[in-house]
Design an enzyme around this catalytic site. Structure first.
Site, short mmCIF file in Angstrom:
data_model
loop_
_atom_site.label_atom_id
_atom_site.label_comp_id
_atom_site.label_asym_id
_atom_site.label_seq_id
_atom_site.Cartn_x
_atom_site.Cartn_y
_atom_site.Cartn_z
N GLN A 352 33.99 18.54 0.94
CA GLN A 352 34.34 19.45 -0.09
C GLN A 352 33.78 18.69 -1.48
OE1 GLN A 352 36.57 19.50 2.33
NE2 GLN A 352 37.42 21.43 2.59
N GLN A 374 28.55 21.11 0.09
CA GLN A 374 29.60 22.06 0.59
C GLN A 374 30.42 22.34 -0.79
OE1 GLN A 374 32.00 20.93 3.80
NE2 GLN A 374 33.44 22.24 3.56
N ASP A 375 30.70 23.64 -1.19
CA ASP A 375 31.76 23.82 -2.07
C ASP A 375 31.01 23.66 -3.30
OD1 ASP A 375 33.31 24.92 -0.14
OD2 ASP A 375 35.04 23.62 -0.52
N ASP A 396 29.72 27.49 2.06
CA ASP A 396 30.76 27.93 1.19
C ASP A 396 30.47 27.58 -0.12
OD1 ASP A 396 31.83 28.71 3.80
OD2 ASP A 396 33.43 27.23 3.80
N ARG A 464 31.45 34.40 4.73
CA ARG A 464 32.34 34.40 5.63
C ARG A 464 33.84 34.54 5.05
NH1 ARG A 464 33.63 28.27 8.37
NH2 ARG A 464 33.68 27.00 6.37
N TRP A 466 37.11 33.44 3.92
CA TRP A 466 38.02 32.46 3.70
C TRP A 466 39.47 33.10 3.60
CZ3 TRP A 466 38.80 29.81 -1.92
CH2 TRP A 466 39.76 28.76 -1.45
#
Length: 559
Positions: A352, A374-375, A396, A464, A466
């Site tokens: 992240q 990521q993130d 994500d 998705r 979380w």
């Protein structure tokens, strides 16, 4: 003198004789008085109990409402009860924040310190949101906010506590943080406030007249909280030429400051919180920036997203929480950014790593780019609007618990690590009454240049769950062939949230837009109704008739 005292003496003697002759009668009278008093107390408690039974967490409600003598008078109506609940939540949040402050001296390592720093800041913000809500609701004649505002701010207050818990879990210091994260019933009391306020929201949506908006579907617009002057600045050319800046940032020393944060700090010291424009000249600014709570109405204007870049490389791998890894963290109200790239260069190996984190209510990001893996983009909380932006990432990479609309944006999916799958969104709605969702409208989902040569080696999903009540929709978007036919992905291959989430698709097009092979979850919806889809547009999700009146700006529902 004797004659004046005599009647008093006679009366006293009569009372003494009566007490000796009829002691039980007097005793019964006394008991009857106390019984009636106790009956009133039980009646009051019963009344409170009936109100609390309408909430998701009646236990903490009853306990704190009735603790101490005459803790609260029984509410006369639902609005009274709502204010009592918010008052309770604020009192408990203040107490939790006090304990959080004391916990700082117990930090013995970097992970504890990092998680504690986040939680202290987040509790400060929760107290602020609760106080703002309570003050805004006021009385009958001095309200300064709508029920929709209240739901937004209560949603944000709860999200802050979830973020505190998530950060401590990421750094494996949950045991250290748990006394403040779980010990004060703040979350339960905010959930109760959300539930009662939700019952009071106006059922009429701002998009009821969506049929009247067809002439405006393809026109550029900005939310009504953006003033005419600000619109002119946003609608000007990509460069900052022609925009009169209050402060100028330049790497070469030709401005007021050489760093973006120095200009933000200077803006924060101004006495009047009117709009202040900071021109960030062409250059790569290697720094982490923060626009703090109370530093409102900041506008950052770059020389175009290819030329003005703010970049850093913090990550969870390097010991930060996801929250504190952000290159840019925005909390002040009504923030606007134009023509800037926000970048996190940590890379896919370091997990992240956030490029931008926003919890700015009524914020706008226009012609900006967000680059990470990521993130990438943490749409943490509040109401946000992104127009003509570019978002790059892998896992994500649009996530958080804001009410946010992305309009006319291009989402570029990058090449992930071997064995990973790409997931565009992970919405963090953790309570069914939070007024939050991710809405992606009139946008495009495409493969970034590094993914195109290996497209067959990696799967890509739209989102998705979380959190339990994750809510995301794609409206009239172009979905290129990289998107998996299933469309959506379970959380870590579990059935978590499949019945409670809300995922929707409305009139998407492109090679991967067919819903024939989409997931068959109870929470997934192929939206066929324009009225249903309109709940996720600018006019409704981040506005609404209660606080976004018809100002002449060319949009209503926004479909």
């Amino acid at each position: 003198m004797v004659m004046k005292i005599f009647p008093f003496v006679v009366t006293l003697l009569i009372l003494i004789i009566l007490s000796l002759v009829f002691p039980r009668a007097l005793s019964r009278s006394s008991r009857h008085h106390h019984h009636r008093h106790g009956h009133r107390h039980r009646d009051h408690a019963g009344h409170i109990s009936r109100w609390c039974s309408q909430t998701p967490h009646p236990g903490p409600c009853n306990y704190y409402m009735t603790r101490g003598p005459d803790r609260f008078t029984a509410p006369r109506c639902r609005s009274d009860f709502r204010k009592m609940l918010i008052q309770l939540a604020m009192e408990r949040a203040v107490e939790a924040r006090r304990h959080a402050s004391q916990l700082g001296s117990s930090c013995v390592n970097k992970p504890q310190k990092a998680a504690w720093n986040d939680c202290l800041k987040l509790y400060d913000n929760t107290v602020l949101q609760l106080n703002r809500t309570l003050s805004g609701l006021g009385g009958t004649h001095n309200r300064s906010c709508t029920d929709i505002d209240a739901q937004t701010w209560l949603s944000s207050a709860l999200t802050n506590l979830d973020t505190c818990q998530s950060g401590s879990s990421e750094l494996n210091v949950s045991d250290f943080i748990s006394p403040i994260a779980y010990g004060f019933n703040v979350s339960e009391l905010i959930c109760n406030s959300l539930a009662i306020n939700a019952a009071m929201l106006d059922n009429q949506q701002a998009n009821d007249d969506h049929d009247q908006d067809r002439d405006h579907q393809d026109r550029d617009f900005f939310p009504s909280w953006v003033t005419k002057k600000e619109r002119r600045m946003l609608e000007s050319s990509a460069s900052a030429a022609g925009i009169k800046a209050n402060l100028v940032v330049a790497k070469d020393g030709t401005g007021h400051f050489r760093s973006v944060q120095a200009a933000i700090n200077a803006a924060g010291r101004r006495r009047v919180q009117s709009r202040i424009v900071i021109h960030v000249k062409k250059g790569v600014y290697r720094e982490n920036i923060e626009v703090g709570v109370g530093n409102n109405n900041i506008m950052l204007v770059g020389d175009g997203l290819r030329f003005t870049i703010i970049t850093s490389g913090r990550s969870v791998y390097a010991g930060y929480t996801t929250y504190s890894s952000a290159t840019a963290g925005i909390d002040g109200l009504r923030f606007i950014a134009k023509g800037i790239t926000f970048q996190n260069t940590a890379g896919p190996q370091k997990a992240q790593a956030v490029a931008l984190r926003s919890a700015s209510d009524l914020s706008v990001f226009y012609r900006c780019a967000f680059e990470g893996y990521q993130d990438t983009l943490m749409v943490h909380s509040q109401r946000q609007f992104y127009k003509q932006c570019y978002i790059y990432g892998t896992v994500d990479f649009i996530f958080g618990n804001a009410a946010v609309v992305f309009q006319n944006c291009i989402i570029y999916v990058r090449r992930p690590l071997k064995g990973q799958v790409n997931v565009i969104t992970a919405h963090g709605r953790n309570d069914p009454f939070q007024s939050t969702a991710i809405a992606i409208q009139n946008s495009q989902v495409r493969a970034a240049p590094d993914l195109r040569p290996v497209l067959g080696s990696f799967k890509t999903y739209l989102g998705r769950p979380w959190k339990l009540y994750s809510r995301t929709v794609f409206l009239k978007c172009y979905l290129d062939r990289l998107v998996s036919p299933a469309g959506w992905l379970e959380w870590n291959r579990t059935p978590f949230a499949l019945k409670t989430l809300y995922y929707g698709e409305y009139k998407n097009f492109g090679p991967a837009s067919s819903t024939r092979h989409r997931v068959r979850w109870p929470g997934f919806h192929v939206i066929n109704s324009a009225r249903v889809a309109s709940r996720f547009t600018v006019g409704s999700l981040i506005s609404g008739k209660s606080w976004l009146p018809n100002t002449g700006v060319p949009f209503r529902a926004g479909l």
